[in-house]
Design an enzyme around this catalytic site. Structure first.
Site, PDB file in Angstrom:
ATOM      1  CB  THR A 133       0.209   3.825  -4.343  1.00 62.87           C
ATOM      2  OG1 THR A 133      -0.471   2.994  -3.819  1.00 62.87           O
ATOM      3  CG2 THR A 133       1.796   3.362  -5.330  1.00 62.87           C
ATOM      4  N   GLY A 134      -0.643   4.083  -1.440  1.00 62.28           N
ATOM      5  CA  GLY A 134      -1.661   5.255  -0.431  1.00 62.28           C
ATOM      6  C   GLY A 134      -1.311   6.224   0.214  1.00 62.28           C
ATOM      7  CD  GLN A 135      -4.294  10.020   4.859  1.00 55.28           C
ATOM      8  OE1 GLN A 135      -5.276  10.409   4.612  1.00 55.28           O
ATOM      9  NE2 GLN A 135      -4.575   9.083   5.402  1.00 55.28           N
ATOM     10  NE  ARG A 188      -9.173   9.853   4.749  1.00 56.47           N
ATOM     11  CZ  ARG A 188      -9.197   8.467   4.760  1.00 56.47           C
ATOM     12  NH1 ARG A 188      -8.873   6.729   3.928  1.00 56.47           N
ATOM     13  NH2 ARG A 188      -9.731   7.825   6.191  1.00 56.47           N
ATOM     14  CE1 TYR A 243     -11.084  -1.002   5.192  1.00 55.30           C
ATOM     15  CE2 TYR A 243     -11.995  -0.352   7.351  1.00 55.30           C
ATOM     16  CZ  TYR A 243     -11.539  -0.631   6.683  1.00 55.30           C
ATOM     17  OH  TYR A 243      -9.732   0.193   6.696  1.00 55.30           O
ATOM     18  N   GLY A 262       0.784  -1.538  -0.837  1.00 56.15           N
ATOM     19  CA  GLY A 262       0.008   0.273  -0.013  1.00 56.15           C
ATOM     20  C   GLY A 262       1.076   1.305   0.476  1.00 56.15           C
ATOM     21  CB  SER A 305      -9.819   0.173  10.813  1.00 60.74           C
ATOM     22  OG  SER A 305     -10.359   0.807  10.363  1.00 60.74           O
ATOM     23  CD  GLU A 339     -15.465   1.427   9.444  1.00 66.84           C
ATOM     24  OE1 GLU A 339     -15.867   2.989   9.915  1.00 66.84           O
ATOM     25  OE2 GLU A 339     -17.131   1.382   9.128  1.00 66.84           O
TER      26      GLU A 339
HETATM   27  P1  NAP Z   1      -5.266   4.182   0.954  1.00 66.69           P
HETATM   28  O1  NAP Z   1      -4.782   5.800   0.471  1.00 66.69           O
HETATM   29  O2  NAP Z   1      -6.906   3.712  -0.322  1.00 66.69           O
HETATM   30  O3  NAP Z   1      -4.435   3.391   0.781  1.00 66.69           O
HETATM   31  C1  NAP Z   1      -4.157   1.941   0.111  1.00 66.69           C
HETATM   32  C2  NAP Z   1      -3.502   1.266  -0.778  1.00 66.69           C
HETATM   33  O4  NAP Z   1      -4.129  -0.859  -0.958  1.00 66.69           O
HETATM   34  C3  NAP Z   1      -2.999   1.950  -1.963  1.00 66.69           C
HETATM   35  O5  NAP Z   1      -1.581   2.046  -2.284  1.00 66.69           O
HETATM   36  C4  NAP Z   1      -3.603   0.727  -3.243  1.00 66.69           C
HETATM   37  O6  NAP Z   1      -2.975   0.650  -4.197  1.00 66.69           O
HETATM   38  C5  NAP Z   1      -3.461  -0.318  -1.914  1.00 66.69           C
HETATM   39  N1  NAP Z   1      -3.750  -1.500  -3.028  1.00 66.69           N
HETATM   40  C6  NAP Z   1      -5.010  -1.868  -2.600  1.00 66.69           C
HETATM   41  N2  NAP Z   1      -5.769  -2.575  -3.564  1.00 66.69           N
HETATM   42  C7  NAP Z   1      -4.623  -3.631  -3.300  1.00 66.69           C
HETATM   43  C8  NAP Z   1      -3.951  -5.083  -4.165  1.00 66.69           C
HETATM   44  N3  NAP Z   1      -4.712  -5.986  -3.988  1.00 66.69           N
HETATM   45  N4  NAP Z   1      -2.776  -5.690  -3.787  1.00 66.69           N
HETATM   46  C9  NAP Z   1      -1.777  -4.540  -3.357  1.00 66.69           C
HETATM   47  N5  NAP Z   1      -2.103  -3.295  -2.668  1.00 66.69           N
HETATM   48  C10 NAP Z   1      -3.189  -2.981  -3.144  1.00 66.69           C
HETATM   49  O7  NAP Z   1      -5.564   4.053   2.554  1.00 66.69           O
HETATM   50  P2  NAP Z   1      -5.267   4.865   4.035  1.00 66.69           P
HETATM   51  O8  NAP Z   1      -5.688   5.428   4.260  1.00 66.69           O
HETATM   52  O9  NAP Z   1      -3.158   5.065   3.292  1.00 66.69           O
HETATM   53  O10 NAP Z   1      -4.846   3.564   4.218  1.00 66.69           O
HETATM   54  C11 NAP Z   1      -3.851   2.647   4.679  1.00 66.69           C
HETATM   55  C12 NAP Z   1      -4.189   0.900   5.766  1.00 66.69           C
HETATM   56  O11 NAP Z   1      -4.637   1.450   6.942  1.00 66.69           O
HETATM   57  C13 NAP Z   1      -5.211   0.297   4.753  1.00 66.69           C
HETATM   58  O12 NAP Z   1      -5.423  -0.846   5.171  1.00 66.69           O
HETATM   59  C14 NAP Z   1      -6.554   0.668   5.613  1.00 66.69           C
HETATM   60  O13 NAP Z   1      -7.364   0.129   5.803  1.00 66.69           O
HETATM   61  C15 NAP Z   1      -5.711   1.425   7.343  1.00 66.69           C
HETATM   62  N6  NAP Z   1      -6.585   2.156   7.750  1.00 66.69           N
HETATM   63  C16 NAP Z   1      -6.680   3.427   7.263  1.00 66.69           C
HETATM   64  C17 NAP Z   1      -7.100   3.909   8.847  1.00 66.69           C
HETATM   65  C18 NAP Z   1      -7.561   5.764   7.676  1.00 66.69           C
HETATM   66  O14 NAP Z   1      -8.282   6.451   8.389  1.00 66.69           O
HETATM   67  N7  NAP Z   1      -6.788   6.166   6.941  1.00 66.69           N
HETATM   68  C19 NAP Z   1      -7.628   4.211   9.635  1.00 66.69           C
HETATM   69  C20 NAP Z   1      -7.376   2.939  10.011  1.00 66.69           C
HETATM   70  C21 NAP Z   1      -6.504   2.089   9.402  1.00 66.69           C
HETATM   71  P3  NAP Z   1      -3.533   1.837  -5.726  1.00 66.69           P
HETATM   72  O15 NAP Z   1      -2.590   2.761  -5.613  1.00 66.69           O
HETATM   73  O16 NAP Z   1      -3.060   0.426  -6.177  1.00 66.69           O
HETATM   74  O17 NAP Z   1      -4.887   1.365  -5.217  1.00 66.69           O
HETATM   75  O1  G4F Z   2     -14.790   9.087   5.269  1.00 67.05           O
HETATM   76  P1  G4F Z   2     -15.499   7.720   5.364  1.00 67.05           P
HETATM   77  O2  G4F Z   2     -15.936   7.409   4.382  1.00 67.05           O
HETATM   78  O3  G4F Z   2     -14.346   6.988   6.602  1.00 67.05           O
HETATM   79  P2  G4F Z   2     -14.800   5.792   7.494  1.00 67.05           P
HETATM   80  O4  G4F Z   2     -16.170   5.572   6.556  1.00 67.05           O
HETATM   81  O5  G4F Z   2     -14.439   5.849   9.072  1.00 67.05           O
HETATM   82  O6  G4F Z   2     -13.740   4.729   6.913  1.00 67.05           O
HETATM   83  C1  G4F Z   2     -12.162   5.440   7.168  1.00 67.05           C
HETATM   84  O7  G4F Z   2     -12.066   5.563   8.312  1.00 67.05           O
HETATM   85  C2  G4F Z   2     -11.954   4.331   8.953  1.00 67.05           C
HETATM   86  C3  G4F Z   2     -10.836   3.990  10.302  1.00 67.05           C
HETATM   87  O8  G4F Z   2     -12.342   4.270  10.536  1.00 67.05           O
HETATM   88  C4  G4F Z   2     -11.037   3.239   7.753  1.00 67.05           C
HETATM   89  F1  G4F Z   2     -10.360   2.039   8.773  1.00 67.05           F
HETATM   90  C5  G4F Z   2     -11.189   3.039   6.492  1.00 67.05           C
HETATM   91  O9  G4F Z   2     -10.159   2.461   5.570  1.00 67.05           O
HETATM   92  C6  G4F Z   2     -11.437   5.120   5.645  1.00 67.05           C
HETATM   93  O10 G4F Z   2     -10.612   5.099   6.231  1.00 67.05           O
HETATM   94  O11 G4F Z   2     -16.726   8.541   6.187  1.00 67.05           O
HETATM   95  C7  G4F Z   2     -16.402   8.800   8.043  1.00 67.05           C
HETATM   96  C8  G4F Z   2     -18.185   9.742   8.022  1.00 67.05           C
HETATM   97  C9  G4F Z   2     -19.483   8.332   7.732  1.00 67.05           C
HETATM   98  O12 G4F Z   2     -20.354   7.947   8.612  1.00 67.05           O
HETATM   99  C10 G4F Z   2     -19.852   8.094   6.361  1.00 67.05           C
HETATM  100  O13 G4F Z   2     -21.742   7.721   6.542  1.00 67.05           O
HETATM  101  O14 G4F Z   2     -18.717  10.502   7.196  1.00 67.05           O
HETATM  102  C11 G4F Z   2     -20.293   9.782   6.899  1.00 67.05           C
HETATM  103  N1  G4F Z   2     -20.137  10.631   5.021  1.00 67.05           N
HETATM  104  C12 G4F Z   2     -21.808  11.382   5.014  1.00 67.05           C
HETATM  105  N2  G4F Z   2     -21.646  11.929   3.960  1.00 67.05           N
HETATM  106  C13 G4F Z   2     -19.478  10.176   4.149  1.00 67.05           C
HETATM  107  C14 G4F Z   2     -20.202  11.577   2.984  1.00 67.05           C
HETATM  108  N3  G4F Z   2     -18.925   9.657   3.706  1.00 67.05           N
HETATM  109  C15 G4F Z   2     -18.156   9.553   2.244  1.00 67.05           C
HETATM  110  N4  G4F Z   2     -17.137   8.886   2.011  1.00 67.05           N
HETATM  111  N5  G4F Z   2     -19.178  10.491   1.771  1.00 67.05           N
HETATM  112  C16 G4F Z   2     -20.135  11.028   2.249  1.00 67.05           C
HETATM  113  O15 G4F Z   2     -20.551  12.025   1.442  1.00 67.05           O
END
Ligand code: NAP
Ligand code: G4F
Length: 325
Positions: free
Chosen positions: A12-14, A184, A149, A10, A125, A127
């Protein structure tokens, strides 16, 4: 920390991109797994592209993951790859289970076979807490996931604990609450809002369509959480840690602050509530207690809510060529 090597899924992700920058800065040899896309998506890691070794791999594919571990021989493995968007997990539950759930197992097996002494970080997470009955949530709070998820992340959490217990491997879970940044993805609510606000100021649109404005989240700043990931694997023994700010805010508050920072105070005129963004089962309220990470790892979220919103609004205004208000 010179001479240490890290493998990041991951990258390339955030989070992967901030972590790669942090580790390169600390002198690590960093390898990142990237999957094949029709258009490469390396924007987030542009600043470290010459320092990071990229290897092909997909969490859906055991052989490529095993090969990546074998060739990189990492001291530390950070599993950040996932289908990470909760809304998509309702539309693509099996794919989400494959990547976000079984993908972790494939990586754990690859490490067990090819680098069994490597330290593994699993991106768990908040979540997983889902339908919460107590506040704030900490490492002892029961899981009750509310999305495919969340279910897949619970699977990965327990697979990680199991590999720690069954094989004495160093595997640690970071149970991170939401963390955001200008990197993001545009589909997540914070970035959707800051990008939408910037588009409105730039005159590209007049409205922003959102779902549940009453949902509350504990939103932190992603670079702070990359630091926590690194600290988690630096601890002498593997353990699981919550990462959170301890504050929760509603989507409505995020909207108000973002519009205000962009010079718009009548945000209600621009926001349309659109039920298509409601989820079949919602997580209404998350707020974390990160005392264990503070006590054991010396970690604390440095960036608070108002600063986070400002950083994101300013970055998106700038992207549309608008000076900060
Ligand atoms: P993100 O921006 O969506 O990045 C996800 C990464 O996973 C991207 O680099 C994507 O690659 C890669 N990926 C997706 N499917 C794949 C596959 N089949 N094989 C290999 N790579 C793959 O997510 P993030 O926000 O950086 O989060 C990082 C991790 O923390 C995730 O596991 C997420 O679920 C977890 N997490 C995030 C948060 C949050 O608030 N950000 C909170 C709790 C947990 P591509 O560029 O190819 O799409
Ligand atoms: O920004 P969200 O899509 O994030 P969510 O569902 O909290 O998930 C993120 O945080 C998790 C950690 O708790 C990570 F594990 C997960 O990978 C991801 O990074 O939605 C946040 C809240 C939700 O309650 C949603 O219903 O915002 C509410 N919401 C309201 N309007 C919306 C919208 N969410 C999205 N995406 N788009 C809307 O228009």
């Amino acid at each position: 920390m010179a001479d240490r090597s890290a493998l990041i899924t991951g990258v390339t992700g955030q989070d992967g991109s901030y972590l790669a920058e942090l580790l390169v800065g600390l002198g690590y040899r960093v390898t990142g797994i990237v999957r094949r896309l029709s258009s490469p998506n390396l924007t987030n890691i542009s600043s470290v592209l010459s320092d990071v070794q990229l290897v092909d791999g997909d969490l859906m594919d055991q052989s490529s993951i095993s090969q990546a571990v074998k060739v990189s021989q990492p001291d530390e493995v950070y599993n950040l790859a996932a289908q990470s968007f909760v809304a998509t997990s309702f539309a693509q539950p099996v794919l989400t289970g494959e990547i976000t759930g079984l993908g972790t197992l494939r990586l754990l097996e690859a490490v067990r076979a090819n680098a069994p002494t490597a330290r593994v970080y699993q991106a768990s997470s908040s979540e997983m807490f889902g339908h919460v009955l107590t506040e704030p949530q900490d490492e002892q709070t029961p899981f009750h996931p509310r999305s495919p998820y969340g279910v897949a992340k619970v699977y990965s959490y327990w697979a990680s604990v199991n590999y720690r217990e069954a094989y004495s491997m160093y595997v640690a879970n970071g149970i991170l609450f939401n963390h955001e940044s200008p990197r993001r993805g545009l589909e997540f609510v914070t970035r959707k809002i800051t990008d939408g606000v910037a588009q409105i100021v730039a005159g590209k649109t007049k409205t922003l369509r959102l779902g549940n404005l009453d949902a509350r989240r504990d939103w932190g700043y992603a670079p702070d959480y990359a630091d926590l990931m690194h600290r988690t694997l630096a601890a002498p023994t593997p353990d699981d840690y919550v990462g959170a700010t301890g504050e929760s805010h509603s989507v409505r508050e995020f909207v108000e602050v973002a519009f205000h920072l962009a010079g718009i105070d009548d945000w209600e005129k621009h926001v349309i509530i659109d039920p298509q963004y409601n989820r079949p089962s919602e997580v209404f309220n998350l707020r974390g207690n990160a005392n264990k990470a503070k006590r054991t790892l010396g970690w604390e979220a440095k960036t608070r809510f108002a600063d986070l919103v400002r950083i994101m609004v300013e970055a998106d205004l700038q992207r549309y060529g608008i000076a900060s208000r």
